[in-house]
Design a protein around this motif. Structure first.
Motif, PDB file in Angstrom:
ATOM      1  N   GLN A  39     -24.172  42.681   7.146  1.00 34.41           N
ATOM      2  CA  GLN A  39     -24.213  42.887   5.702  1.00 34.41           C
ATOM      3  C   GLN A  39     -22.834  42.643   5.129  1.00 34.41           C
ATOM      4  O   GLN A  39     -21.888  43.387   5.419  1.00 34.41           O
ATOM      5  CB  GLN A  39     -24.690  44.303   5.371  1.00 34.41           C
ATOM      6  N   LYS A  43     -23.911  41.987  -0.530  1.00 35.41           N
ATOM      7  CA  LYS A  43     -25.061  41.200  -0.067  1.00 35.41           C
ATOM      8  C   LYS A  43     -26.078  42.101   0.626  1.00 35.41           C
ATOM      9  O   LYS A  43     -25.778  43.216   1.024  1.00 35.41           O
ATOM     10  CB  LYS A  43     -24.598  40.112   0.902  1.00 35.41           C
ATOM     11  N   GLU A  44     -27.273  41.570   0.774  1.00 35.53           N
ATOM     12  CA  GLU A  44     -28.293  42.300   1.514  1.00 35.53           C
ATOM     13  C   GLU A  44     -28.073  42.138   3.017  1.00 35.53           C
ATOM     14  O   GLU A  44     -27.473  41.159   3.472  1.00 35.53           O
ATOM     15  CB  GLU A  44     -29.684  41.788   1.130  1.00 35.53           C
ATOM     16  N   GLU A  46     -28.812  41.051   6.607  1.00 37.39           N
ATOM     17  CA  GLU A  46     -29.541  39.895   7.092  1.00 37.39           C
ATOM     18  C   GLU A  46     -29.585  39.855   8.614  1.00 37.39           C
ATOM     19  O   GLU A  46     -28.687  40.325   9.302  1.00 37.39           O
ATOM     20  CB  GLU A  46     -28.919  38.592   6.564  1.00 37.39           C
TER      21      GLU A  46
END
Length: 127
Positions: A39, A43-44, A46
């Protein structure tokens, strides 16, 4: 209960390599899928890579394929992420995660299928 502890993060330059480790205590990874997620700031989380503990089958996100390698050491109940040719966009907190034992689903890229998580280790890549 399973406790996961990551290590190996740090600050490196673009093109360098790092090796992350994930050690499990409390129970073995038997039959589980163990994954690495990351992460970045803002941001998300991933998916990065995963490995099926029993068979050693590996999966990778397209963004890291050919540069990162996930592996396991059954005797040490540990999973590793060898990261080569690092790029600034690889900068993130990297998390180790594990499903419950004897996980058979082909869904390995969704964070929701992972039951156990480590605290994360920071990787920073400068240009």
């Amino acid at each position: 209960q399973v406790q996961l502890v990551e290590s190996g993060g740090g600050l490196v330059q673009a093109g360098d390599s790092l090796r992350l480790s994930c050690a499990a205590s409390g129970r073995t990874f038997s039959g589980a899928v163990v994954g690495w997620f990351r992460q970045g700031s803002g941001k998300e989380r991933e998916f990065v890579a995963a490995i099926r503990w029993g068979y050693g089958v590996t999966y990778y996100a397209d963004s890291v394929k050919g540069r990162f390698t996930i592996s396991r050491d059954i005797s040490k109940n540990s999973v590793y992420l060898q990261m080569n040719s690092l790029k600034p966009e690889d900068t993130a907190v990297y998390y180790c995660a594990a499903t419950t034992p004897y996980y058979t689903s082909t869904n390995y890229a969704s964070s929701s299928v992972y039951h156990y998580w480590g605290q994360g280790t920071q990787v920073a890549v400068s240009s």
